[in-house]
Design a protein around this motif. Structure first.
Motif, short mmCIF file in Angstrom:
data_model
loop_
_atom_site.label_atom_id
_atom_site.label_comp_id
_atom_site.label_asym_id
_atom_site.label_seq_id
_atom_site.Cartn_x
_atom_site.Cartn_y
_atom_site.Cartn_z
N ALA A 343 0.84 -1.20 0.00
CA ALA A 343 0.00 0.00 0.00
C ALA A 343 0.87 1.25 0.00
CB ALA A 343 -0.92 0.00 1.22
N ASP A 344 0.31 2.34 -0.51
CA ASP A 344 1.02 3.61 -0.55
C ASP A 344 1.28 4.12 0.87
OD1 ASP A 344 1.08 3.70 -3.32
OD2 ASP A 344 -0.86 4.68 -3.44
N PRO A 345 2.38 4.83 1.07
CA PRO A 345 2.72 5.32 2.42
C PRO A 345 2.03 6.62 2.80
CG PRO A 345 4.45 5.89 0.90
CD PRO A 345 3.44 5.10 0.10
N MET A 346 0.96 7.00 2.09
CA MET A 346 0.22 8.21 2.42
C MET A 346 -1.25 7.96 2.18
SD MET A 346 2.64 11.19 0.78
CE MET A 346 1.54 12.50 1.31
N THR A 347 -2.09 8.79 2.82
CA THR A 347 -3.52 8.75 2.57
C THR A 347 -4.01 10.15 2.24
OG1 THR A 347 -4.16 9.19 4.87
CG2 THR A 347 -3.80 6.89 4.26
N ASP A 348 -5.22 10.23 1.73
CA ASP A 348 -5.78 11.52 1.33
C ASP A 348 -6.47 12.25 2.48
OD1 ASP A 348 -5.03 11.27 -1.36
OD2 ASP A 348 -6.77 10.03 -1.79
N ALA A 349 -6.46 11.69 3.67
CA ALA A 349 -7.30 12.26 4.73
C ALA A 349 -6.53 12.42 6.04
CB ALA A 349 -8.51 11.36 4.95
N ALA A 350 -5.32 12.97 5.96
CA ALA A 350 -4.53 13.19 7.17
C ALA A 350 -4.84 14.57 7.72
CB ALA A 350 -3.04 13.07 6.85
N THR A 351 -5.43 14.63 8.90
CA THR A 351 -5.89 15.90 9.47
C THR A 351 -5.11 16.22 10.75
OG1 THR A 351 -7.64 14.73 10.66
CG2 THR A 351 -8.19 15.64 8.49
N ARG A 365 -9.14 13.52 25.54
CA ARG A 365 -10.11 14.32 24.79
C ARG A 365 -9.52 14.69 23.43
NH1 ARG A 365 -11.26 19.99 25.14
NH2 ARG A 365 -9.89 20.12 26.97
N VAL A 366 -10.32 14.53 22.37
CA VAL A 366 -9.89 14.81 21.01
C VAL A 366 -10.47 16.14 20.56
CG1 VAL A 366 -9.93 14.03 18.61
CG2 VAL A 366 -9.72 12.36 20.47
N GLN A 367 -9.61 17.01 20.06
CA GLN A 367 -10.04 18.33 19.59
C GLN A 367 -9.50 18.55 18.16
OE1 GLN A 367 -8.83 21.61 22.11
NE2 GLN A 367 -8.92 23.06 20.42
N PRO A 368 -10.38 18.54 17.14
CA PRO A 368 -9.91 18.79 15.77
C PRO A 368 -9.34 20.21 15.64
CG PRO A 368 -12.13 17.84 15.77
CD PRO A 368 -11.83 18.25 17.18
N LEU A 369 -8.21 20.34 14.95
CA LEU A 369 -7.60 21.65 14.72
C LEU A 369 -7.74 22.11 13.28
CD1 LEU A 369 -4.29 21.37 16.80
CD2 LEU A 369 -6.45 22.44 17.47
N ASP A 370 -7.60 21.20 12.32
CA ASP A 370 -7.75 21.56 10.91
C ASP A 370 -8.05 20.29 10.11
OD1 ASP A 370 -7.22 24.01 8.97
OD2 ASP A 370 -6.37 22.24 8.00
N ASP A 371 -9.11 20.35 9.28
CA ASP A 371 -9.55 19.14 8.60
C ASP A 371 -9.02 19.01 7.18
OD1 ASP A 371 -11.01 21.08 7.31
OD2 ASP A 371 -12.98 20.27 7.83
N ARG A 372 -8.12 19.90 6.77
CA ARG A 372 -7.50 19.75 5.45
C ARG A 372 -6.45 18.64 5.48
NH1 ARG A 372 -7.02 26.21 4.68
NH2 ARG A 372 -7.01 25.95 6.95
N SER A 373 -6.31 17.93 4.36
CA SER A 373 -5.30 16.89 4.27
C SER A 373 -3.92 17.54 4.27
CB SER A 373 -5.50 16.07 3.00
OG SER A 373 -4.57 15.00 2.96
N GLN A 374 -3.03 17.09 5.16
CA GLN A 374 -1.75 17.76 5.35
C GLN A 374 -0.74 16.81 5.97
OE1 GLN A 374 -2.27 20.79 8.73
NE2 GLN A 374 -4.37 20.13 8.27
N GLU A 375 0.51 17.19 5.87
CA GLU A 375 1.59 16.40 6.46
C GLU A 375 2.82 17.29 6.69
OE1 GLU A 375 2.93 14.18 7.94
OE2 GLU A 375 1.55 12.51 8.05
N PHE A 376 3.90 16.67 7.14
CA PHE A 376 5.18 17.32 7.41
C PHE A 376 5.04 18.54 8.34
CE2 PHE A 376 5.87 14.97 3.49
CZ PHE A 376 6.99 14.24 3.84
N PRO A 377 4.47 18.34 9.53
CA PRO A 377 4.32 19.45 10.47
C PRO A 377 5.65 19.85 11.09
CG PRO A 377 3.68 17.38 11.50
CD PRO A 377 3.97 17.06 10.07
N ARG A 378 5.85 21.15 11.26
CA ARG A 378 7.05 21.68 11.91
C ARG A 378 6.67 22.83 12.83
NH1 ARG A 378 12.15 19.85 9.99
NH2 ARG A 378 12.86 21.02 11.81
N VAL A 379 7.54 23.06 13.82
CA VAL A 379 7.34 24.11 14.79
C VAL A 379 8.69 24.77 15.04
CG1 VAL A 379 7.78 22.66 16.81
CG2 VAL A 379 6.18 24.58 17.02
N ASP A 380 8.70 25.93 15.62
CA ASP A 380 9.94 26.59 16.03
C ASP A 380 10.71 25.62 16.94
OD1 ASP A 380 11.92 28.15 17.23
OD2 ASP A 380 10.61 29.87 17.58
#
Length: 497
Positions: A343-351, A365-380
């Motif tokens: 299977a492919d190593p990505m999906t179309d629905a990563a939120t 407790r689960v709190q949605p932050l953004d429902d767009r499909s996205q990846e590679f998160p980074r922070v300062d």
């Protein structure tokens, strides 16, 4: 010297990971005095280096999996408002050196299995290290990105290292959770000091060996993601003899390999050429839940507490922090992964979600932050494990073509619970962006964001610098080549001796 791909090799598209800007590049380049549009701020003195899979031999498009490509690093040297050079180099693990007709540099062998380091590249203890998945041996690179040798933290690393370690911004120590077939049904938490040696190790027993690409770190805790995707040799079975062999491997791999035998395996791995068309040996176990383990930083395995969370798969966490009684985990959540072999190593629905663990009640407790499909998160990076405001992800539009084509950059403001999208144009594709502060005490939006952006019209890439406050383009370094959609990279400031 830079190298072309071996004569006679040719690429056969037909797989999304071998097409478009996922296609491997075929030669190494040295380019100097790169043209710049706009400006490169004077506070940028260092290298931006990124890595990704880039097979040397031609893989079978019907079976190719991104996680089996030889690593290639791409880097730029910035100083005094100029881009001095761009270079790309294959990481010379033993098999890569043989494929390129070179003598392998060698080095210590107990640091892990000798295979492609293709996942991440970091600066640590005055070294540049290329890191890989699943117990791969780290490789040290020179300032110019040439391979030096294998690396084992001064003899303190055994059995492989993590792809995504995290540096504590207060102490400078490097925290990691490593997974390897040599560990059996367990993962290993380590803390490396600022001098290049591992000083603390905790083995965490599990019921299977999960694909543990990332973990989270807070000021007090280490957070482990025990997930449904686990090592399963049935994924590589082809024919009755192969099926018999995989059953034996599944049975044997439940236990850690004894040290003397592990030493033989790690040394022998340098003589084995891994086929990039080999099936990926991880599968989703539909009966296996997802759970989160919380371990005090200075604790033992007996101090680990487990919390069940909604079943899913996590490649990356954006950031995490704790306030004593609660742990806040901001993660990119996939519904599942590797449900069938190959299977492919990505999906179309990563939120993007926030999980809040109450250490007193045991509830999550689960709190949605953004429902767009996205990846590679980074922070300062100065705020790893601390409360923060801004995080950055790359969007992956569900209707993109070819499949899994990256789109725009997303800046998440977790304080105002808002998101700004930065588009680079319909024919340009963003990659992972990182934040570089303008100075040691600069604010969280005082600096630049930098990342490679691919132009499909010109078939080449640029390094784009954005003002972190306004998200306007400050400068663009124009490269003479294409940087394929890869994995992770980092800004490596020039260090005084």
């Amino acid at each position: 010297m830079p190298k072309d791909i071996p004569r006679g090799a040719s690429w056969t598209p037909g797989h999304w990971a071998l097409s478009g800007n996922y296609a491997p590049v075929q030669r190494e380049i040295d380019a100097t005095e790169l043209p710049v549009t706009g400006i490169i701020p004077n506070f940028l003195d260092g290298r931006y280096v990124r890595i990704g899979p880039n097979p040397i031999s031609v893989p079978d498009p019907a079976r190719y999996q991104m996680f089996f490509g030889t690593g290639m690093v791409h880097g730029l040297r910035l100083i005094g408002g100029q881009a001095l050079w761009y270079r790309n180099r294959w990481v010379r693990a033993a098999s890569a050196a043989r494929a390129l007709g070179e003598k392998w540099t060698g080095g210590p062998s107990q640091g892990g299995i000798d295979f492609a380091a293709y996942t991440n590249v970091i600066q640590y203890a005055n070294r540049t290290l290329a890191l890989g998945e699943c117990g791969v041996r780290p490789y040290e690179l020179s300032e110019n990105l040439d391979t030096v040798s294998g690396f084992d933290f001064g003899g303190t690393l055994r059995g492989g290292y993590a792809p995504l370690p995290k540096r504590d911004p207060k102490t400078g120590e490097l925290h990691a959770i490593s997974y390897s077939p040599l560990f059996g049904h367990a993962v290993r938490y380590t803390v490396a000091d600022i001098y290049g040696c591992i000083r603390h190790t905790v083995d965490i027993k599990l019921t299977a060996m999960p694909l543990m690409h990332d973990f989270s770190l807070t000021e007090r805790y280490v957070v482990v993601y025990d997930q449904p995707v686990v090592l399963n040799w049935d994924a590589v079975a082809r024919g009755p003899w192969s099926q018999w062999l995989t059953r034996q491997l599944n049975r044997i791999s439940k236990r850690a390999v004894p040290d003397p035998l592990a030493d033989i395996v790690m040394a022998a791995s340098a003589r084995i050429d891994i086929n990039p068309s080999l099936p990926f040996p991880f599968l989703s176990d539909q009966n296996r839940p997802t759970r989160v383990g919380v371990l005090p930083r200075d604790g033992t395995a007996a101090d680990l507490r487990w919390f069940e969370v909604p079943r899913c798969f996590i490649y990356h966490g954006l950031n995490a922090h704790d306030d004593g009684d609660q742990i806040f985990l901001d993660i990119v959540r996939h519904p599942d992964m590797f449900v069938v072999p190959g299977a492919d190593p990505m999906t179309d629905a990563a939120t993007l979600d926030r999980w809040i663990i109450d250490l007193v009640s045991g509830n999550v407790r689960v709190q949605p932050l953004d429902d767009r499909s996205q990846e590679f998160p980074r922070v300062d990076d100065r705020l790893v494990g601390q409360p923060y405001r801004y995080g950055y992800c790359v969007s992956y539009p569900a209707n993109s073509h070819p499949r899994f084509t990256p789109g725009s950059l997303l800046r998440h403001d977790v304080l105002t619970e808002s998101t700004i999208e930065v588009s680079f144009g319909g024919h340009r594709q963003a990659s992972e962006f990182i934040f570089v502060p303008s100075g040691e005490n600069a604010g969280e939006d005082d600096g630049v964001l930098m990342g490679f952006v691919y132009n499909s019209v010109d078939d080449r890439s640029d390094l784009v610098l954005l003002d972190a406050a306004t998200l306007h383009v400050v400068g663009t370094v124009h490269l003479p080549a294409r940087v394929p959609n890869g994995f992770h990279g980092n800004w490596m400031p020039t260090q005084s001796s």
